[in-house]
Design an enzyme around this catalytic site. Structure first.
Site, PDB file in Angstrom:
ATOM      1  N   LYS A  10     137.290 -31.120  22.554  1.00  0.00           N
ATOM      2  CA  LYS A  10     137.669 -31.712  23.837  1.00  0.00           C
ATOM      3  C   LYS A  10     138.975 -32.490  23.718  1.00  0.00           C
ATOM      4  O   LYS A  10     139.872 -32.371  24.566  1.00  0.00           O
ATOM      5  CB  LYS A  10     136.556 -32.637  24.331  1.00  0.00           C
ATOM      6  N   GLN A  26     129.108 -38.387  25.251  1.00  0.00           N
ATOM      7  CA  GLN A  26     128.563 -37.187  24.624  1.00  0.00           C
ATOM      8  C   GLN A  26     127.047 -37.314  24.447  1.00  0.00           C
ATOM      9  O   GLN A  26     126.561 -38.293  23.887  1.00  0.00           O
ATOM     10  CB  GLN A  26     129.229 -36.954  23.262  1.00  0.00           C
ATOM     11  N   ASP A  41     131.600 -35.606  34.239  1.00  0.00           N
ATOM     12  CA  ASP A  41     130.478 -34.716  33.952  1.00  0.00           C
ATOM     13  C   ASP A  41     129.664 -34.428  35.211  1.00  0.00           C
ATOM     14  O   ASP A  41     128.871 -33.485  35.246  1.00  0.00           O
ATOM     15  CB  ASP A  41     129.543 -35.358  32.905  1.00  0.00           C
TER      16      ASP A  41
END
Length: 292
Positions: free
Chosen positions: A54, A98, A121
């Site tokens: 990422k 995460q 997200d």
């Protein structure tokens, strides 16, 4: 008939290139650079690889990358304090924590501590509710990537019959909302659905996100269906999806492989969401073609 292999890796590369162009235009026109903060708690090897990828792709797209690592024994209060600082940081437009988190930390509380506008997200209750009710929201990255692949493969989805196998808050439910938004007729199926193969056989679109290795067989499919396999299952034979690819390609019109299908789109859509978040934070129009 042998199905078309939907190359998510190539599609993601094109998407990242388009994002990089828009990031450059944003900087030139408004002196703004989107910033993505990724928080990793603990030392899970798979998560470390994912976070590194990422960060690399964020920088390659011309964005700012902020990486924060906390030890596995970090307290929930410490993590929430970090999120609070990132919420207040004007250089950070997107925040991603995460998952999974260590067992002593409440994931729901942590996710919902993220500022709604920085929730790239799309997991907060606020963004989930907005998506479900047809309002402007940050869309979860994996379903957004699936939708882009479907549109690219099929064009107009209006009137298509879609079956989503799986009802998770991360993939199944938001995927159903996105398909409804494109005027598809949607059935959400799951492990307790009666006669699941028969339900799947009527679908023009099948999205498999149930977490069971190669569960969906070729003879479950309607000839000519488009199949999006979200599953990533580690087996003795290696990574496999939720769809039995070998039998599916004999029936379907197009199928995503595992790996190389949906996975690359997830990170590309994370970058898209970060760019979108930056534009929205500065009262600019959403970037073209990136928001579902």
């Amino acid at each position: 008939m042998t199905a078309t292999r939907i190359d998510g890796k190539a599609h993601a590369a094109r998407l990242r290139a388009r994002i990089a162009e828009q990031v450059a235009e944003l900087k030139q026109a408004h002196d703004l650079v989107p910033g993505l903060a990724v928080v990793l708690v603990g030392e899970d090897p798979a998560s470390q690889v994912y976070v590194a990828s990422k960060g690399k792709q964020t920088v390659e797209a011309g964005m700012k990358s902020f990486e924060h690592r906390l030890p596995a024994d970090a307290t929930q209060a410490e993590l929430l304090a970090l999120i609070g600082r990132l919420n207040a940081d004007a250089e950070v437009h997107g925040i991603l924590v995460q998952l999974p988190l260590p067992g002593h930390i409440n994931e729901s509380e942590v996710i919902n501590a993220i500022a709604v506008k920085k929730d790239v997200d799309g997991f907060t209750v606020a963004n989930s509710g907005r998506l479900a009710t047809g309002q402007r929201a940050m869309v979860p990255c994996t379903p957004l990537g699936c939708l882009m692949l479907l549109r690219d493969q099929m064009g107009d989805l209006s009137g298509k019959e879609a079956v989503v196998i799986g009802r998770s808050n991360i993939v199944g439910k938001p995927m159903a909302s996105l398909l409804l938004g494109d005027n598809a007729t949607v059935t959400v199926a799951h492990s307790r659905t009666k006669d699941l193969p028969e339900v799947v056989r009527r679908a023009d679109i099948v999205v498999a996100a149930v977490g069971r290795p190669e569960m969906v067989k070729g003879d479950w499919l309607k000839p000519g269906a488009v199949v999006i396999d979200v599953g990533i299952n580690r087996t003795e034979a290696g990574l496999v999806g939720d769809v039995d690819y070998a039998s599916a390609v004999e029936i379907a019109a197009a199928v995503t492989p595992v790996p190389g299908g949906v996975g690359p789109m997830t990170i590309a859509c994370l970058l898209a969401n970060t760019l979108t978040a930056c534009c929205r934070a500065n009262d600019l129009p959403d970037p073209a073609g990136l928001t579902g």
